[in-house]
Every structure is written in C-alpha cells, then in structure tokens.
Design a protein around this motif. Structure first.
Motif, short mmCIF file in Angstrom:
data_model
loop_
_atom_site.label_atom_id
_atom_site.label_comp_id
_atom_site.label_asym_id
_atom_site.label_seq_id
_atom_site.Cartn_x
_atom_site.Cartn_y
_atom_site.Cartn_z
N THR A 105 2.97 3.25 1.73
CA THR A 105 2.78 1.87 0.81
C THR A 105 2.01 2.15 -0.40
OG1 THR A 105 1.20 0.97 2.23
CG2 THR A 105 3.51 0.22 2.38
N VAL A 106 1.00 3.15 -0.33
CA VAL A 106 0.01 3.35 -1.55
C VAL A 106 0.20 4.72 -2.03
CG1 VAL A 106 -1.52 1.61 -0.71
CG2 VAL A 106 -1.90 3.92 0.13
N LEU A 109 1.10 4.90 -6.34
CA LEU A 109 0.31 4.47 -7.49
C LEU A 109 -1.06 4.33 -7.26
CD1 LEU A 109 2.88 1.87 -9.22
CD2 LEU A 109 2.27 4.09 -9.96
N LEU A 110 -1.49 3.40 -6.01
CA LEU A 110 -2.77 2.93 -5.90
C LEU A 110 -3.50 4.43 -5.62
CD1 LEU A 110 -5.29 1.42 -5.14
CD2 LEU A 110 -4.50 1.44 -2.75
N GLU A 170 1.14 -7.14 -1.90
CA GLU A 170 2.22 -6.17 -2.09
C GLU A 170 3.53 -6.81 -1.40
OE1 GLU A 170 3.53 -1.65 -2.89
OE2 GLU A 170 3.06 -2.52 -0.61
N ASP A 250 5.21 -1.04 -5.03
CA ASP A 250 4.40 0.12 -5.63
C ASP A 250 5.27 1.38 -5.38
OD1 ASP A 250 2.33 -1.10 -6.68
OD2 ASP A 250 0.88 0.27 -5.53
N SER A 251 6.29 1.37 -4.68
CA SER A 251 6.98 2.82 -4.29
C SER A 251 7.91 2.91 -5.40
CB SER A 251 7.59 2.66 -2.99
OG SER A 251 6.66 2.99 -1.95
N ARG A 253 7.98 0.86 -8.44
CA ARG A 253 7.72 0.06 -9.80
C ARG A 253 7.90 0.68 -10.94
NH1 ARG A 253 3.72 -4.39 -10.05
NH2 ARG A 253 2.97 -3.56 -8.03
N TYR A 303 -5.54 -4.32 -9.96
CA TYR A 303 -4.21 -5.01 -9.38
C TYR A 303 -4.12 -6.52 -9.21
CZ TYR A 303 -1.74 -0.76 -7.41
OH TYR A 303 -0.74 0.08 -7.33
#
Length: 309
Positions: A105-106, A109-110, A170, A250-251, A253, A303
């Motif tokens: 999940t991160v 981007l994160l 998210e 996020d995956s 975006r 965020y």
C-alpha cells in the motif's frame, strides 16, 4: 525536572536486558554478571525513579505500567548513544542502516518520498527494504529482524503487543484503464462476471477491505481474478487488458492524474484504512530508524494536509 545524575548507563542496560529476557536470571547470564548484581542495579534504578519497573514472580519479571512507559525512552536513549560511539569509532562518514518492512500500500508514493528525503539529509544511510504480507513483516519486527513496518496493518492479529503510530488514512478504489468498455456508464451488478479482477492476496489485511467493498457495492465474487500484492504486476496487467483493479488509492494516484486509469463509480465509498508505522517497543531503535521515523511523520503530515502527493 532535571535528570538525576546518579542514573548511569549500567542502570539502563540492566533494565533493558531484564525487559528483553523477562527474567533476572537470563538477563544476568546475558550480561555476564551475577543475579544479585542485577537485582541490586534494578533496585538502585527503581529507587532513583521512585517507581516499580517490574513485577517479580515465579514465572519471571514482567514490566509494570511505569516500566512500559520508561521502556519507550530508555531503549532509544541507549541505542542512540551506542550508534553515536560507533559512528565516531568508524569515522565521520560511517554509515547507518535502517531495516524496513514495507507493505504494498505504500510502495508507490510514501516510501519513495521518504527514502528521497532520508538520503538528502543522511548521505551515508543504508535503507534496507523487505516487502510482503503484514503478518510476515510483523513477525519479523517482533523478533528484531526489522526496525519498522510501514503500511496499512491495524487489522492484522500479529500487531498485538507492538506499537502502531497513525500517519494518514487511505481509501480503496475500483479502477480500469483508459478506453475500457465500462467507462462512462453505470457499473452493472454482473460487471465481475464479464471482466477479470485484480485483488490483494487472499488472507491479507487489505484483502478484507477489498472484499468488504465488493459486498457493499453489490458486486459478486469474480470468476477470473488475479490475487497479488505486487503493484508493478497489477498495474501492468490492468493497463494492458480489460481487467479491473480494487486498489489502494496511492497505488493508482499518479495513473489517475495522467489519465492512464479511471475510477469506476461505486454506490459506496470505502471508509479508508489507517496507514502508519509499527515498531517494537521492547527493542531499542537504531539511529537510522529514528531518522526514518522522523521523516515518515513529516511525510504523513504532508499527506494529511494535502501538500503531498
């Protein structure tokens, strides 16, 4: 309140080893001292702190509420001092390492932004990343093989006894490639009979959220599906086929912004899960892990305020 100068490094090391071992006898063996010496050192520390740190019994020594509170600070303090000494012994540019468990999940981007900021500020830092399901990564964190685990994991049973810090929320969404036949019209209940669906791996925390979204949207289970935690595989498959994808926002975006993918309308919106960082409070954090935690909090705030991404 000033720190009592009578609290010595040996007091902290003794406290941490008893907390780690859960036994005065095992801690004495690990530190190569006698058990009476361990008891004496702990008694000195408790007297200085004016608090009982352990409950002693036949089964060993367990932390009291005060002990748990003190552990949060004693561990990082000792580790930071050790890292500082080692960095001086190794030279000005000696490297530090942080071992991260990163959930899918991160990944998009994160974490890239976090690593970018870390390397800007700490040129000699080595960031070692392991990916996989939350259960596996949290089990590695529990035994000290990882410093931190980052992602959406609050529903995992393996998180019990570990420390979780929320960074941001998210949601998940249903997407398809540009030009997909379903775009521009209502999503029929039979949509998943006609098109393949990409889902998180069965048995994972995020899969539970995906299944819940399917049920609430009135969509049945698909006949053809790809189950994976790989965002690279999921993205490529969706972009080159008519498959649909229940994905963490996020995956996808960046693909949504570029117009390569589009969200499909659902009757309900997934409430969103907590993305955060998990640590093991019974083990001291390395200096690199402290740096990483600081940057994760910084990016998490960006965020929440809508500054990033």
């Amino acid at each position: 309140m000033n720190i009592d100068s009578r609290i010595k490094f040996r007091h902290l090391v003794c406290f941490l080893e008893v907390a780690r071992q859960g036994s005065l006898a095992r801690a004495a063996d690990a530190l190569a001292v006698s058990q009476p010496a361990i008891s004496k050192t702990l008694k000195e520390l408790e007297d200085l702190l004016e608090a009982s740190l352990f409950e002693r019994g036949k089964s060993g020594a367990s932390l009291t509420e005060a002990g748990v509170a003190f552990l949060r600070y004693a561990g990082p303090c000792v580790q930071a001092l050790r890292d500082g000494v080692n960095s001086l012994r190794g030279g000005e540019y000696a490297s530090s390492t942080v071992r991260l468990g990163v959930l899918s999940t991160v990944e998009s981007l994160l974490m890239p932004e976090t690593v970018r900021r870390l390397h800007e500020r700490h040129p000699a830092l080595v960031v070692s990343v392991v990916t996989g399901p939350s259960a596996h990564l949290l089990s590695q964190l529990r035994v000290g093989e990882l410093d931190l685990v980052v992602g959406r994991m609050t529903e995992s049973p393996q998180i019990q006894g570990l420390t979780f810090e929320h960074l941001y929320s998210e949601s998940m969404t249903l997407v398809a490639r540009a030009g997909h036949p379903l775009l521009g019209r209502p999503l029929p209940p039979s949509a998943l009979d006609d098109w393949p669906l990409v889902l998180p791996l069965a048995g994972t925390t995020i899969r539970k959220s995906a299944d819940s979204l399917l049920v609430q949207s009135g969509l049945g289970q698909p006949r053809r599906k790809l189950e994976t935690l790989s965002t690279v595989l999921s993205r490529r498959y969706v972009l080159t086929s008519d498959a649909l994808w229940i994905a963490p926002l996020d995956s996808v975006r960046l693909d949504l912004r570029s117009g390569e993918m589009f969200e499909l309308p659902l009757d309900v919106q997934e409430p969103g899960g907590s993305v955060g960082v998990c640590s093991n409070s019974t083990l001291p954090l390395s200096l690199g892990a402290h740096w990483c935690l600081e940057v994760l909090r910084e990016v998490g705030e960006a965020y929440r305020e809508g500054i990033y991404p």
